[in-house]
Design an enzyme around this catalytic site. Structure first.
Site, PDB file in Angstrom:
ATOM      1  CG  ASP A  60      -0.803 -17.035   8.984  1.00  0.00           C
ATOM      2  OD1 ASP A  60       0.236 -17.025   9.669  1.00  0.00           O
ATOM      3  OD2 ASP A  60      -1.940 -17.027   9.479  1.00  0.00           O
TER       4      ASP A  60
ATOM      5  CD  GLU B  13      10.193  -7.538   6.891  1.00  0.00           C
ATOM      6  OE1 GLU B  13      10.313  -8.632   7.473  1.00  0.00           O
ATOM      7  OE2 GLU B  13       9.970  -6.469   7.487  1.00  0.00           O
TER       8      GLU B  13
ATOM      9  NE  ARG C   8       9.770   6.016   8.794  1.00  0.00           N
ATOM     10  CZ  ARG C   8       8.827   5.783   7.870  1.00  0.00           C
ATOM     11  NH1 ARG C   8       8.976   4.776   7.024  1.00  0.00           N
ATOM     12  NH2 ARG C   8       7.763   6.550   7.792  1.00  0.00           N
TER      13      ARG C   8
ATOM     14  CB  ALA D  40       1.110   0.239   6.362  1.00  0.00           C
TER      15      ALA D  40
ATOM     16  N   PRO E 298       0.787  -1.234   0.000  1.00  0.00           N
ATOM     17  CG  PRO E 298      -0.163  -1.136   2.112  1.00  0.00           C
ATOM     18  CD  PRO E 298       0.486  -2.086   1.151  1.00  0.00           C
ATOM     19  CG  ASN E 299      -0.358   4.307   1.162  1.00  0.00           C
ATOM     20  OD1 ASN E 299      -1.308   4.782   0.557  1.00  0.00           O
ATOM     21  ND2 ASN E 299      -0.471   3.815   2.387  1.00  0.00           N
TER      22      ASN E 299
ATOM     23  CG  HIS F   9      10.765  -2.434   5.283  1.00  0.00           C
ATOM     24  ND1 HIS F   9       9.403  -2.334   5.169  1.00  0.00           N
ATOM     25  CD2 HIS F   9      11.008  -3.598   5.934  1.00  0.00           C
ATOM     26  CE1 HIS F   9       8.845  -3.387   5.731  1.00  0.00           C
ATOM     27  NE2 HIS F   9       9.797  -4.173   6.207  1.00  0.00           N
ATOM     28  CG  LEU F  10      11.642   2.026  -0.553  1.00  0.00           C
ATOM     29  CD1 LEU F  10      10.450   2.848  -0.996  1.00  0.00           C
ATOM     30  CD2 LEU F  10      12.722   2.006  -1.624  1.00  0.00           C
TER      31      LEU F  10
ATOM     32  NE  ARG G  54       4.004   6.529   1.778  1.00  0.00           N
ATOM     33  CZ  ARG G  54       4.182   5.292   2.193  1.00  0.00           C
ATOM     34  NH1 ARG G  54       4.655   4.375   1.370  1.00  0.00           N
ATOM     35  NH2 ARG G  54       3.906   4.952   3.422  1.00  0.00           N
TER      36      ARG G  54
ATOM     37  CE1 TYR H 271       8.901   4.872   3.089  1.00  0.00           C
ATOM     38  CE2 TYR H 271       7.386   6.734   3.106  1.00  0.00           C
ATOM     39  CZ  TYR H 271       7.816   5.538   3.646  1.00  0.00           C
ATOM     40  OH  TYR H 271       7.179   5.006   4.735  1.00  0.00           O
TER      41      TYR H 271
ATOM     42  NE  ARG I  28       6.480   4.464  10.161  1.00  0.00           N
ATOM     43  CZ  ARG I  28       5.434   4.555   9.334  1.00  0.00           C
ATOM     44  NH1 ARG I  28       5.150   3.571   8.515  1.00  0.00           N
ATOM     45  NH2 ARG I  28       4.683   5.638   9.313  1.00  0.00           N
TER      46      ARG I  28
ATOM     47  CG  ASN J 180       8.186  -2.254   0.844  1.00  0.00           C
ATOM     48  OD1 ASN J 180       7.554  -2.323   1.900  1.00  0.00           O
ATOM     49  ND2 ASN J 180       8.883  -1.178   0.499  1.00  0.00           N
TER      50      ASN J 180
HETATM   51  C1  DQA Z   1       7.988   0.927   4.209  1.00  0.00           C
HETATM   52  C2  DQA Z   1       8.013   1.196   5.717  1.00  0.00           C
HETATM   53  C3  DQA Z   1       6.624   1.032   6.334  1.00  0.00           C
HETATM   54  O1  DQA Z   1       6.671   1.281   7.729  1.00  0.00           O
HETATM   55  C4  DQA Z   1       5.647   2.010   5.702  1.00  0.00           C
HETATM   56  O2  DQA Z   1       4.352   1.801   6.208  1.00  0.00           O
HETATM   57  C5  DQA Z   1       5.669   1.966   4.213  1.00  0.00           C
HETATM   58  C6  DQA Z   1       6.932   1.775   3.507  1.00  0.00           C
HETATM   59  C7  DQA Z   1       9.343   1.238   3.546  1.00  0.00           C
HETATM   60  O3  DQA Z   1       9.521   0.833   2.410  1.00  0.00           O
HETATM   61  O4  DQA Z   1      10.208   1.885   4.140  1.00  0.00           O
HETATM   62  O5  DQA Z   1       4.641   2.198   3.577  1.00  0.00           O
HETATM   63  O6  DQA Z   1       7.705  -0.446   4.001  1.00  0.00           O
END
Ligand code: DQA
Length: 146
Positions: A86, A97, A106, A76, A9-10, A99-100, A17, A22, A110, A73
């Site tokens: 699961d 896994e 943070r 959230a 998401p997002n 994350h940027l 954003r 990011y 998170r 990724n």
């Molecule tokens: C994220 C970190 C998450 O906490 C956040 O909700 C994101 C992006 C990252 O790529 O740093 O949407 O996964």
């Protein structure tokens, strides 16, 4: 060899954003950089993004027989989703896994990841470069080149 890259998401908003966190690159640019690395490595990369938890769960559930590794990724959902955890545990495909940002530097909410315990590896805080490095490492792992 086929690798699936899922962004949650997002992440379609990358570029506009919270650029201080990011960066200013877009999702299309990020996927383009990963495709270039995939080409270099001689692997097939499919890139998808969804804001919907269930769609991510469906895509992960369809991995067996279609993909050899997963770059994820979950954004959230990382911090909330037992369903995605699961799904990853269920398909038993090596998963990174991603994350940027450095989620541990943070907000406290998170710091918890539901995915880390079922992932093969975790990469956080290296921006777009982290995706490229993760792809290289995952392919080397799948090829038994470590
Ligand atoms: C994220 C970190 C998450 O906490 C956040 O909700 C994101 C992006 C990252 O790529 O740093 O949407 O996964």
């Amino acid at each position: 060899m086929r690798i699936l890259l899922l962004n949650g998401p997002n992440l379609q908003l990358l570029g506009m954003r919270e650029p201080g966190i990011y960066g200013t690159g877009t999702l299309q640019e990020l996927e383009g950089r990963c495709r270039k690395v995939a080409g270099e490595l001689g692997v097939e990369l499919q890139c998808r993004q969804s804001n919907w938890e269930g769609e991510l769960v469906d895509w992960i559930g369809a991995i067996p027989g279609n993909f050899d590794g997963l770059l994820l990724n979950a954004a959230a959902y990382t911090h909330t989703s037992v369903a995605i955890r699961d799904a990853v545990a269920g398909v038993r495909v090596p998963t990174v896994e991603l994350h940027l940002s450095n989620i541990f530097g943070r907000d406290e909410f998170r710091h918890r990841s539901y995915l880390a315990g079922v992932a093969w590896a975790v990469v956080a805080g290296m921006g777009f470069q982290g995706y490229e490095l993760a792809l290289r490492a995952l392919v080397a792992h799948l090829r038994g080149e470590e």
